[in-house]
Structures are given as C-alpha cells and as structure tokens.
Design an enzyme around this catalytic site. Sequence first.
Site, PDB file in Angstrom:
ATOM      1  N   ARG A 194      -2.771  -3.897  -2.967  1.00  0.00           N
ATOM      2  CA  ARG A 194      -2.308  -3.411  -1.557  1.00  0.00           C
ATOM      3  C   ARG A 194      -3.116  -3.398  -1.197  1.00  0.00           C
ATOM      4  NH1 ARG A 194      -0.683   2.186   0.100  1.00  0.00           N
ATOM      5  NH2 ARG A 194       1.452   2.032   1.608  1.00  0.00           N
TER       6      ARG A 194
ATOM      7  N   GLU B 220      -0.464   4.596  -4.640  1.00  0.00           N
ATOM      8  CA  GLU B 220      -1.596   5.415  -3.749  1.00  0.00           C
ATOM      9  C   GLU B 220      -1.875   6.337  -5.053  1.00  0.00           C
ATOM     10  OE1 GLU B 220      -2.996   6.494   0.108  1.00  0.00           O
ATOM     11  OE2 GLU B 220      -2.076   4.214   1.339  1.00  0.00           O
TER      12      GLU B 220
ATOM     13  N   HIS C 163       0.300   1.076   8.155  1.00  0.00           N
ATOM     14  CA  HIS C 163      -0.815   2.405   7.933  1.00  0.00           C
ATOM     15  C   HIS C 163      -1.943   3.227   9.245  1.00  0.00           C
ATOM     16  CE1 HIS C 163      -2.726   3.975   3.709  1.00  0.00           C
ATOM     17  NE2 HIS C 163      -2.936   4.146   4.697  1.00  0.00           N
TER      18      HIS C 163
ATOM     19  N   TYR D  21      -1.597  12.735  -4.915  1.00  0.00           N
ATOM     20  CA  TYR D  21      -2.388  13.121  -5.221  1.00  0.00           C
ATOM     21  C   TYR D  21      -3.180  14.513  -5.787  1.00  0.00           C
ATOM     22  CZ  TYR D  21      -4.431   9.113  -2.004  1.00  0.00           C
ATOM     23  OH  TYR D  21      -4.401   7.983  -1.756  1.00  0.00           O
TER      24      TYR D  21
ATOM     25  N   ASN E 171       3.175   7.915  -2.696  1.00  0.00           N
ATOM     26  CA  ASN E 171       1.551   8.020  -2.869  1.00  0.00           C
ATOM     27  C   ASN E 171       1.209   9.610  -3.604  1.00  0.00           C
ATOM     28  OD1 ASN E 171       1.329   5.154  -1.753  1.00  0.00           O
ATOM     29  ND2 ASN E 171       0.630   6.172   0.010  1.00  0.00           N
TER      30      ASN E 171
ATOM     31  N   GLU F 150       3.336   6.945   4.551  1.00  0.00           N
ATOM     32  CA  GLU F 150       2.969   8.327   4.487  1.00  0.00           C
ATOM     33  C   GLU F 150       3.788   8.399   6.285  1.00  0.00           C
ATOM     34  OE1 GLU F 150      -0.341   9.577   3.605  1.00  0.00           O
ATOM     35  OE2 GLU F 150      -0.352   9.099   1.043  1.00  0.00           O
TER      36      GLU F 150
HETATM   37  C1  FCB Z   1      -3.387   8.684   1.656  1.00  0.00           C
HETATM   38  C2  FCB Z   1      -3.786   7.772   2.995  1.00  0.00           C
HETATM   39  C3  FCB Z   1      -4.741   6.714   2.914  1.00  0.00           C
HETATM   40  C4  FCB Z   1      -6.329   7.590   2.486  1.00  0.00           C
HETATM   41  C5  FCB Z   1      -6.025   8.544   1.273  1.00  0.00           C
HETATM   42  C6  FCB Z   1      -6.597   9.301   0.827  1.00  0.00           C
HETATM   43  O1  FCB Z   1      -2.812   9.986   2.440  1.00  0.00           O
HETATM   44  O2  FCB Z   1      -2.671   7.113   2.853  1.00  0.00           O
HETATM   45  O3  FCB Z   1      -4.613   5.700   3.674  1.00  0.00           O
HETATM   46  O4  FCB Z   1      -6.707   8.378   3.397  1.00  0.00           O
HETATM   47  O5  FCB Z   1      -4.624   9.477   1.805  1.00  0.00           O
END
Ligand code: FCB
Length: 487
Positions: free
Chosen positions: A92, A387, A136, A313, A311, A181
């Site tokens: 991607r 992500e 992006h 984290y 995405n 995002e």
């Molecule tokens: C996300 C972004 C990506 C990267 C990660 C760590 O928010 O989409 O570009 O910076 O965080």
Amino acid sequence: MTVTDPHTTADLAAQTRPGAFPSGFAWGAATAAYQIEGAAAEDGRTPSIWDTFSHTPGKVAGGDTGDTAVDHYHRFRDDVRLMAELGLTSYRFSLSWPRIQPTGRGPAVERGLDFYRALTDELLAHGITPVATLYHWDLPQHLEDAGGWPQRDTAHRFADYAQIAAEALGDRIGIWTTLNEPWCSAFLGYASGVHAPGRTDPGDSLRAAHHLNLGHGLAVGALRAALPASAQIAVSLNLHAVRAHSEHPGDLDAARRIEAVGNRIWTSPMFKGRYDEDLLADTAHLVDWDTLVRPGDLAEISRPIDLLGLNYYNPTVVSSLDNAKDLPRHDGHGDSTHSPWPGADEVAFHLAPGEVTAMNWPIDPTGLSDSLLHLHREFGLPLLVTENGAAFDDTVEADGSVHDPQRAAYIQGHLGAVADAIAGGADVRGYYCWSLMDNFEWAYGYEKRFGMIHVDYDTLVRTPKTSARWYAEAIRTGRLDHSTDQR
Ligand code: FCB
C-alpha cells in the site's frame, strides 16, 4: 461502551494460530508518498502543504523535510526487491497529488504518472498486489492557497484528480483507497495545527471534515466511472478504539463525544448517509451545519464502497475533566495549545495501562480486535488493516544489523488480534504493517522510526531489521508463534 480489561501482548503472543488467516489474505506493508519519495522538485512536482509546513521553522522536529526523504523515487526498484524478499503479497502506497497534477487543477503531468506506472509494473512483476491511496495528506499548496479543505471546491478538485489517476493507472491497480485518515487532515491540520497546513480554527476543521467526506464520495463516483468493474474501492480511517476511564456518567459522555467527532463523523455519513444528532449538537456553536451540508451531499458521501480500511495503533482512554485531576491533556498527537477535538473541551485523555512505544503510544492489541469486530457487526463490510505498527528507538549494532524484538512482538501481538477478529467472524482480508521502512514521520521528522527495514539517513542504505525477518516467516508459514527475538 465498556471498560475492557486488556489482555497483555504476551497472552496473545503465546497463542499459536496455524490456519488463522484465510487463503488470499494480503500480507502487506504501507508507506506514503511524502514520507518516502523525496525528489520534491523533480519531473514537474510542485510543493504540497507538507513541503511548505516542513520548511517553516519550528513545525517539524530537527527542521527535517521530505525533500529527499528516503529517495524512494530513485530507488523504488531496490525497494520492491526488498518487498519481494520479505514475501509481501501486497503493498500500500500513496500517489502524490502535486506530482500528478501540480496545481491541483488541469491536465496531468505524464512524468508524474510514469513514476507510478513504473512502480506498479515493478510490483506486478514481483507478484505484489498494488493498493493505491489517493490522498495521504499532501494537498497541492495551490489548493491550500485557494482555501484548502475548508473550501467546498477542494472536494471537486479531489474528484477530478481521482479521475485522472484512475484513467491512467486503472489498468494495473485493482484496489484504490480514497483518503488516508481524514481525521488527521481535518483536525491535526486545521484545529490543533500540528500537521500541515498548521491552521487552528475549530470551525474550519469541521468544514474541512465535511469537505473531506464530500471529496471521498465524489472520488468514489469518479473512480467507479473510470475503473473496470472488478476494481475495489476503500477508505482508510483511523477510527479510535475509545474506552471510558470508568462507568461514571461524565466519563461515558466523554467517550461518546470522542466517538462522535473521532469516528462517527466519518462512518455515519459514509455508511449511513447522515451526520449523527449528537455530533451536530456538540459542535453547533462552531459551525453552521445547515449551510455547510447541501442537499445531495449525504447521498454522494454514502456511495457504496467495497472495503473498509482501519488504521490502528493504540486505544484511546478518556474521562471527563472533572475525573482527571492532575492529568496532562495529552492524546499522543503532538503538542499544541489548540485541541484537535472540536466540541470536546471537557474531555481528558489518559494513557492506557501497560508498555508504550517511542511515540508514548500504549501497546494494546485488544483495541484492534475490538475495533475490527465492532466494524464487522456495525457495517458488515470486508475489512483491511491498512496500517498498524510501532516506533522504537533502534540501535545499529557494530556489524550493521538492527535487532528490534519489541517491534516484532508488537506486530506479532497485533496479527494475533487480527486472527482473533477473524475467528470471531470478521471478514478481514489483509494486514499492512506501518511501515515498510523508516521514513519521514510528519511532525517528528526522522526522529521516530516505524520501519521493518532500517534506513541510514546519511547513506540511505536499507537494512532489514529482526522484525522484517519475523514478518517474512509469518508470511511464509501463516503462523505467529516463532520467536520475536531471533537475530
Ligand atoms: C498514521 C499515518 C502514517 C504514519 C503513522 C505512524 O497516522 O497515516 O502516515 O505516520 O501514523
């Protein structure tokens, strides 16, 4: 809204899951144009808002810019070879809008398109499925000068660009993502100002949000018209796994507000054709929604798509300010005196328990499985994790190798969460690790490393880390139970 007791990464990692991933599951990695390409002024490319922002003193750590980034523009063949060596089945990446259509209007620059033709040909020659993200975060500066995302016209410009890209590349790219995002584009870009273009007006940030939604819908229409019927269209959202700090009504209301302006501001118009009443009420003092949302907009925004990209984290734990004495109002997105959460001034952000990454982001894979299962139940769409990954302070050893067992364990734990969601019934079709290689991490510059492949920023030499080898083994075997600590 429940307060979940998170399992630990170790619990998840201890489980073995042979056969947990369906055949055809996309084992991927992700990047974005401005973070890797460099060649900022080559072949007709003009500045994006990120070029302007990064060249503005004080905006990016260390004064870093994406001028050279990791020079992927010139090294893409080597990078694709590294992807093939890892066994990636999909990649991607994002298309740079100012490389394809420098002013954000008018005809395309063929040399810009040629780069993406060559990149996708190289991927296809190695059996790697390309997934292209249209946006992006690199808005052509010309469009920001004309008002940027708070201006309705930007949504129409985005749809024109989508059409150009689809007509040029639709013969070789089968999976398209409109926005990456949009929460960050709207609220970090126009409310807290820690991302480009660095503006701090809550009303404008909500206007930007609506026009990003509209741009998405218009682009879906343009893509459908230009692409073959087999093409799949997606959007990548950083939906927050919101958890209330306690069952106290004030904390539950804080969670509701953050879900509204963090998540439902995207998913309700896109999948239900409406903005939720509570969001409109929470933000009514900041923007006039009645004039902002014009007749027909919601039908446009809710055009059906084929895949939903998540995405993820870390989870987001919130309470009311009253229940958060002495807490910094920190939510992990960079320092600003302006909040990226319009209409949520009374909300406090807590650090979820447990270990954190170098971004100070808590590590908790259950947020990923919870989110995937929630999205599956709520919208019933096939899902992609577009992500997921972690920054750690890597050290290069005397022999040049980089041993990052923490990153390997992070990926292991989160792939375990994907397997859990699949076992729970979610139709998850792929996982894209952020990131393939170290790169320009927005406001943090080159300080934070997310790559499975190390990049030496002096020589630009690439070196796969332990995490890359761990991931390659997971791809080869479809299993997650091999050691994350093997050099
Ligand atoms: C996300 C972004 C990506 C990267 C990660 C760590 O928010 O989409 O570009 O910076 O965080």
